[in-house]
Design a protein around this motif. Structure first.
Motif, PDB file in Angstrom:
ATOM      1  N   VAL A 294       0.836  -1.211   0.000  1.00 59.75           N
ATOM      2  CA  VAL A 294       0.000   0.000   0.000  1.00 59.75           C
ATOM      3  C   VAL A 294       0.864   1.252   0.000  1.00 59.75           C
ATOM      4  O   VAL A 294       0.634   2.202  -0.760  1.00 59.75           O
ATOM      5  N   ALA A 295       1.905   1.254   0.854  1.00 60.95           N
ATOM      6  CA  ALA A 295       2.798   2.418   0.928  1.00 60.95           C
ATOM      7  C   ALA A 295       3.512   2.640  -0.404  1.00 60.95           C
ATOM      8  O   ALA A 295       3.651   3.777  -0.874  1.00 60.95           O
ATOM      9  N   LEU A 296       3.959   1.559  -1.014  1.00 57.55           N
ATOM     10  CA  LEU A 296       4.657   1.665  -2.298  1.00 57.55           C
ATOM     11  C   LEU A 296       3.730   2.212  -3.385  1.00 57.55           C
ATOM     12  O   LEU A 296       4.098   3.108  -4.148  1.00 57.55           O
ATOM     13  N   LEU A 297       2.505   1.692  -3.434  1.00 56.57           N
ATOM     14  CA  LEU A 297       1.571   2.123  -4.469  1.00 56.57           C
ATOM     15  C   LEU A 297       1.147   3.574  -4.260  1.00 56.57           C
ATOM     16  O   LEU A 297       0.957   4.316  -5.217  1.00 56.57           O
ATOM     17  N   GLN A 298       1.012   3.979  -3.004  1.00 51.07           N
ATOM     18  CA  GLN A 298       0.700   5.384  -2.732  1.00 51.07           C
ATOM     19  C   GLN A 298       1.810   6.285  -3.268  1.00 51.07           C
ATOM     20  O   GLN A 298       1.549   7.343  -3.837  1.00 51.07           O
ATOM     21  N   GLU A 299       3.042   5.852  -3.060  1.00 48.30           N
ATOM     22  CA  GLU A 299       4.181   6.631  -3.555  1.00 48.30           C
ATOM     23  C   GLU A 299       4.177   6.681  -5.081  1.00 48.30           C
ATOM     24  O   GLU A 299       4.462   7.718  -5.685  1.00 48.30           O
ATOM     25  N   THR A 300       3.810   5.567  -5.693  1.00 47.33           N
ATOM     26  CA  THR A 300       3.813   5.495  -7.159  1.00 47.33           C
ATOM     27  C   THR A 300       2.765   6.407  -7.768  1.00 47.33           C
ATOM     28  O   THR A 300       3.046   7.164  -8.696  1.00 47.33           O
ATOM     29  N   ILE A 301       1.534   6.374  -7.249  1.00 52.62           N
ATOM     30  CA  ILE A 301       0.470   7.186  -7.846  1.00 52.62           C
ATOM     31  C   ILE A 301       0.612   8.648  -7.489  1.00 52.62           C
ATOM     32  O   ILE A 301      -0.008   9.506  -8.107  1.00 52.62           O
ATOM     33  N   GLY A 302       1.450   8.940  -6.486  1.00 53.92           N
ATOM     34  CA  GLY A 302       1.645  10.335  -6.102  1.00 53.92           C
ATOM     35  C   GLY A 302       2.528  11.108  -7.052  1.00 53.92           C
ATOM     36  O   GLY A 302       2.642  12.332  -6.955  1.00 53.92           O
ATOM     37  N   LYS A 303       3.175  10.411  -7.986  1.00 53.61           N
ATOM     38  CA  LYS A 303       4.062  11.102  -8.921  1.00 53.61           C
ATOM     39  C   LYS A 303       3.250  11.906  -9.922  1.00 53.61           C
ATOM     40  O   LYS A 303       2.179  11.492 -10.348  1.00 53.61           O
ATOM     41  N   SER A 304       3.770  13.060 -10.302  1.00 57.84           N
ATOM     42  CA  SER A 304       3.067  13.925 -11.232  1.00 57.84           C
ATOM     43  C   SER A 304       3.109  13.345 -12.637  1.00 57.84           C
ATOM     44  O   SER A 304       3.915  12.469 -12.948  1.00 57.84           O
ATOM     45  N   CYS A 305       2.219  13.867 -13.480  1.00 56.10           N
ATOM     46  CA  CYS A 305       2.125  13.390 -14.857  1.00 56.10           C
ATOM     47  C   CYS A 305       3.457  13.582 -15.574  1.00 56.10           C
ATOM     48  O   CYS A 305       4.060  14.640 -15.512  1.00 56.10           O
ATOM     49  N   SER A 306       3.910  12.533 -16.289  1.00 59.96           N
ATOM     50  CA  SER A 306       5.225  12.593 -16.935  1.00 59.96           C
ATOM     51  C   SER A 306       5.127  12.564 -18.456  1.00 59.96           C
ATOM     52  O   SER A 306       6.098  12.301 -19.138  1.00 59.96           O
ATOM     53  N   SER A 307       3.926  12.825 -18.985  1.00 62.02           N
ATOM     54  CA  SER A 307       3.760  12.709 -20.433  1.00 62.02           C
ATOM     55  C   SER A 307       3.820  14.046 -21.146  1.00 62.02           C
ATOM     56  O   SER A 307       3.606  14.112 -22.343  1.00 62.02           O
ATOM     57  N   PHE A 308       4.100  15.126 -20.406  1.00 63.46           N
ATOM     58  CA  PHE A 308       4.072  16.434 -21.037  1.00 63.46           C
ATOM     59  C   PHE A 308       5.279  16.661 -21.951  1.00 63.46           C
ATOM     60  O   PHE A 308       5.188  17.320 -22.968  1.00 63.46           O
ATOM     61  N   GLY A 309       6.437  16.109 -21.570  1.00 62.29           N
ATOM     62  CA  GLY A 309       7.650  16.392 -22.328  1.00 62.29           C
ATOM     63  C   GLY A 309       7.782  15.550 -23.587  1.00 62.29           C
ATOM     64  O   GLY A 309       8.119  16.053 -24.649  1.00 62.29           O
ATOM     65  N   ASP A 310       7.490  14.264 -23.492  1.00 65.35           N
ATOM     66  CA  ASP A 310       7.724  13.356 -24.624  1.00 65.35           C
ATOM     67  C   ASP A 310       6.475  12.503 -24.819  1.00 65.35           C
ATOM     68  O   ASP A 310       6.113  11.703 -23.964  1.00 65.35           O
ATOM     69  N   ILE A 311       5.827  12.662 -25.954  1.00 60.94           N
ATOM     70  CA  ILE A 311       4.576  11.940 -26.176  1.00 60.94           C
ATOM     71  C   ILE A 311       4.817  10.448 -26.355  1.00 60.94           C
ATOM     72  O   ILE A 311       3.899   9.641 -26.230  1.00 60.94           O
ATOM     73  N   ASN A 312       6.049  10.058 -26.699  1.00 61.14           N
ATOM     74  CA  ASN A 312       6.362   8.639 -26.879  1.00 61.14           C
ATOM     75  C   ASN A 312       6.711   7.942 -25.567  1.00 61.14           C
ATOM     76  O   ASN A 312       6.813   6.728 -25.522  1.00 61.14           O
ATOM     77  N   GLN A 313       6.937   8.724 -24.508  1.00 56.22           N
ATOM     78  CA  GLN A 313       7.296   8.144 -23.211  1.00 56.22           C
ATOM     79  C   GLN A 313       6.040   7.682 -22.486  1.00 56.22           C
ATOM     80  O   GLN A 313       5.001   8.344 -22.543  1.00 56.22           O
ATOM     81  N   ARG A 314       6.127   6.569 -21.827  1.00 59.31           N
ATOM     82  CA  ARG A 314       4.980   6.068 -21.071  1.00 59.31           C
ATOM     83  C   ARG A 314       4.673   6.999 -19.913  1.00 59.31           C
ATOM     84  O   ARG A 314       5.555   7.405 -19.165  1.00 59.31           O
ATOM     85  N   CYS A 315       3.394   7.338 -19.767  1.00 64.23           N
ATOM     86  CA  CYS A 315       2.976   8.304 -18.743  1.00 64.23           C
ATOM     87  C   CYS A 315       2.850   7.613 -17.384  1.00 64.23           C
ATOM     88  O   CYS A 315       2.331   6.504 -17.281  1.00 64.23           O
ATOM     89  N   SER A 316       3.311   8.296 -16.327  1.00 70.36           N
ATOM     90  CA  SER A 316       3.196   7.723 -14.976  1.00 70.36           C
ATOM     91  C   SER A 316       1.740   7.603 -14.546  1.00 70.36           C
ATOM     92  O   SER A 316       1.428   6.866 -13.613  1.00 70.36           O
ATOM     93  N   CYS A 317       0.836   8.331 -15.221  1.00 65.73           N
ATOM     94  CA  CYS A 317      -0.585   8.230 -14.893  1.00 65.73           C
ATOM     95  C   CYS A 317      -1.170   6.873 -15.265  1.00 65.73           C
ATOM     96  O   CYS A 317      -2.268   6.528 -14.827  1.00 65.73           O
ATOM     97  N   ASP A 318      -0.461   6.116 -16.112  1.00 63.22           N
ATOM     98  CA  ASP A 318      -0.921   4.763 -16.442  1.00 63.22           C
ATOM     99  C   ASP A 318      -1.049   3.910 -15.181  1.00 63.22           C
ATOM    100  O   ASP A 318      -1.831   2.955 -15.136  1.00 63.22           O
ATOM    101  N   ASN A 319      -0.267   4.243 -14.168  1.00 63.16           N
ATOM    102  CA  ASN A 319      -0.313   3.480 -12.922  1.00 63.16           C
ATOM    103  C   ASN A 319      -1.650   3.610 -12.216  1.00 63.16           C
ATOM    104  O   ASN A 319      -2.032   2.754 -11.424  1.00 63.16           O
TER     105      ASN A 319
END
Length: 592
Positions: free
Chosen positions: A165-190
């Motif tokens: 639970v603690a790990l997943l909370q940390e994972t979903i707390g990351k900000s969106c990472s798809s703004f810079g590179d459209i080919n990069q997998r977005c952290s929001c997929d989590n």
């Protein structure tokens, strides 16, 4: 057991990319560890654990840089088999860093929108693995490890679940990472992957923080969606009291899930209908719904639509109208508090009440306490005139064959009446002023009171009720001034309140409202108790009179300045309540 290849003994750099040969080496190692048990296996695993974690870190970097799970599995065909075997190695999963990296690799392989059979099968496998990791009780290697380190299975499972639970909370707390590179997998997929993995855990208290974090995570991009199965499971668990959520998580649940919001509104309405009197505002506030509406305009619009639907079915039910007014009052108070203390930008009134007649919006939403008493009568005259013009437009168009035009007019009248119900504190002021009005001044106020109880002139016979209301006001005005009160006037009042044998059967709402307010607010009520007692008893309106007195008492407590002599009014209300209570007791044996 074979020793690691020399390549793996070299320091790993940030740019290192896992190769198929390295993957084969580590897969052979994991297979070997899974087939043997004992001190040697434990020692062998411990010696290689640090380098294994370095390799997992490289894998995670590679997965995150790939555009899809298909591309990743094409690059490393043995990746799924390798991660799957690691999930069942208790020495790896018991290590906090190893478990974190392992789970992150699994999340990275999950596809929010699977594009082929490979990705769909991978998604299904990942969900099954995660559910088993959280709920499996019969895993032999784990049981062996627990015996060796002397930890009860239940404690071990809870600790693993809390770590996850603690790990997943940390994972979903990351900000969106798809703004810079459209080919990069977005952290929001989590977000989607995590919400799906949480479905079997919604009743676990240990998972509540993660569920709350998922619900409250800001939607920064289109990929930050939550699984519908997750929302349904959370809603079901919360409504059945199998899940405890913090207040803001509950508000977020209503924001995401329409059925959960509707259920909460209908549950509160049911409480209001079964309360046995006017529902206290404190109970409405404790439901969190007014606060949720103040925080999210979209929630308020949904709640208002539910109220519209209910009022169209039960427009003559006083407790429903009172509930709508009480809720709106709590909502507006929450809006003011947020604007004052939290310095939030307030949403415009037009956005919150888009269907209401805009010319009436601010005048009705302004509370009587926000203007001088001397201005009340003029304000009510304007409100009455404005609503009367809306109603006359409806009546003038009754013969119009254009159904769309006719429905538009009826919609405007209903919305004007709905807003009046939400702000019915002005109706209370109107009926209170009717007590002390001269005959020449009472017509607009009487029309407003009649419109509140009977909004249209078709099914509600508003014109007939207005005539009856005028007659009732004349009788009451005379009764409360005459010494002694004339019996013929009293009998006429009883006749107005009694059911009529011939149609149309008219409601006693307007007359009863006038009677109760005359008894409470008239300045010379020498025989008011006797008048109320005789009229209510003869007409069988004891319950209705009690309900009106209770609602009047609550409103007086909310706005003390509604009366210039608050203490006298409260004493009079209390005296009438005692009288009606004694009447109830006396009528008990007769009813039996």
């Amino acid at each position: 057991m074979s020793e690691p290849q020399p390549l793996l003994q070299l320091p790993q750099t940030a740019e290192a990319v896992p190769s198929i040969q390295e993957m084969r080496f580590w897969l052979d190692k994991v297979v070997c560890w899974g087939q043997a048990e004992g001190p040697d296996t434990h020692k062998e695993t411990s010696l290689h654990l640090s380098r294994l974690k370095d390799f997992l870190q490289q894998l995670l970097r590679l997965i995150n840089n790939m555009s899809s799970a298909t591309e990743t599995l094409k690059r490393l065909p043995l990746l799924g088999q390798f991660l799957g075997r690691l999930c069942w190695n208790p020495y790896v999963t018991a290590d906090a860093t190893g478990r974190r990296l392992l789970l992150q690799c699994l999340w990275g392989l999950y596809s929010e929108h699977p594009g082929n059979a490979v990705e769909r099968k991978a998604n299904q496998w990942i969900r099954e693995v995660l559910c088993q990791l959280a709920t499996e009780e019969d895993d032999a290697p784990a049981q062996t490890l627990m015996k060796k380190i002397n930890i009860p299975p239940k404690d071990y499972d809870l600790k693993v679940l809390r770590k996850m639970v603690a790990l997943l909370q940390e994972t979903i707390g990351k900000s969106c990472s798809s703004f810079g590179d459209i080919n990069q997998r977005c952290s929001c997929d989590n977000m989607l992957a995590t919400s799906k993995a949480c479905v079997p855990l919604v009743t676990c208290p240990e998972a509540a923080p993660l569920i709350g974090a998922l619900l409250q995570q800001p939607v920064t991009c289109v990929r930050a969606a939550l699984s519908e199965h997750f929302l349904h499971a959370v809603s079901s668990a919360y409504s059945s009291r199998c899940l405890s959520l913090e207040e803001q998580a509950v508000v977020a649940l209503w924001y995401h899930n329409l059925s959960s919001l509707e259920e909460a509104v209908l549950r509160l309405l049911e409480c209001a209908l079964t309360y046995g009197g006017p529902i206290p505002q404190k109970q409405v506030e404790q439901s969190l719904l007014p606060r949720a509406c103040a925080q999210h305009c979209s929630i308020f619009l949904v709640v208002n639509d539910i109220f519209r639907s209910i009022l169209k079915q039960a427009e003559g039910t006083e407790c429903v109208k009172y509930f709508v007014r009480a809720f709106t009052s709590c909502f507006l108070r929450e809006v003011a508090l947020q604007h004052q203390h939290l310095h939030q930008t307030s949403v415009s009134l037009k956005a919150m009440f888009p269907q209401s007649p805009q010319s009436l919006l601010l005048p009705l939403l302004t509370r009587p306490t926000e203007m001088p008493r001397q201005a009340w009568r003029h304000h009510l005259m304007w409100l009455s005139g404005s609503l009367q013009r809306l109603a006359e437009e409806e009546e003038d168009g009754d013969g119009d064959d254009n159904s769309s035009t006719g429905s538009g007019r009826f919609h405007k009248v209903f919305e004007g009446w709905f807003l009046l119900v939400q702000c019915s504190h002005w109706v209370q002021v109107a009926v209170q002023l009717l007590v002390t009005s001269e005959p020449k001044d009472c017509a607009p106020l009487l029309w407003l009171l009649t419109f509140y109880h009977h909004p249209t002139n078709r099914g509600h016979h508003r014109a007939l009720h207005l005539v009856r209301g005028q007659e009732a006001w004349d009788h009451l005005h005379y009764l409360f001034l005459a010494r002694p009160f004339p019996i013929d006037r009293l009998q006429s009042l009883v006749t107005l309140l009694s059911p009529q044998p011939q149609p149309p059967s008219l409601s006693p709402s307007v007359t009863l409202d006038l009677l109760v307010n005359f008894a409470v607010f008239h300045h010379s009520p020498s025989a008011s108790t006797e008048i109320v007692q005789m009229v209510v008893d003869r007409c069988g309106l004891l319950d209705g009179a009690e309900w009106l007195l209770r609602s009047l008492e609550i409103r007086m407590n909310e706005d003390n300045c509604l009366s210039s002599d608050t203490e006298r009014v409260h004493l009079r209300i209390q005296a009438f309540q005692n009288t009606l209570t004694h009447m109830h007791v006396a009528s008990g044996p007769a009813k039996k």
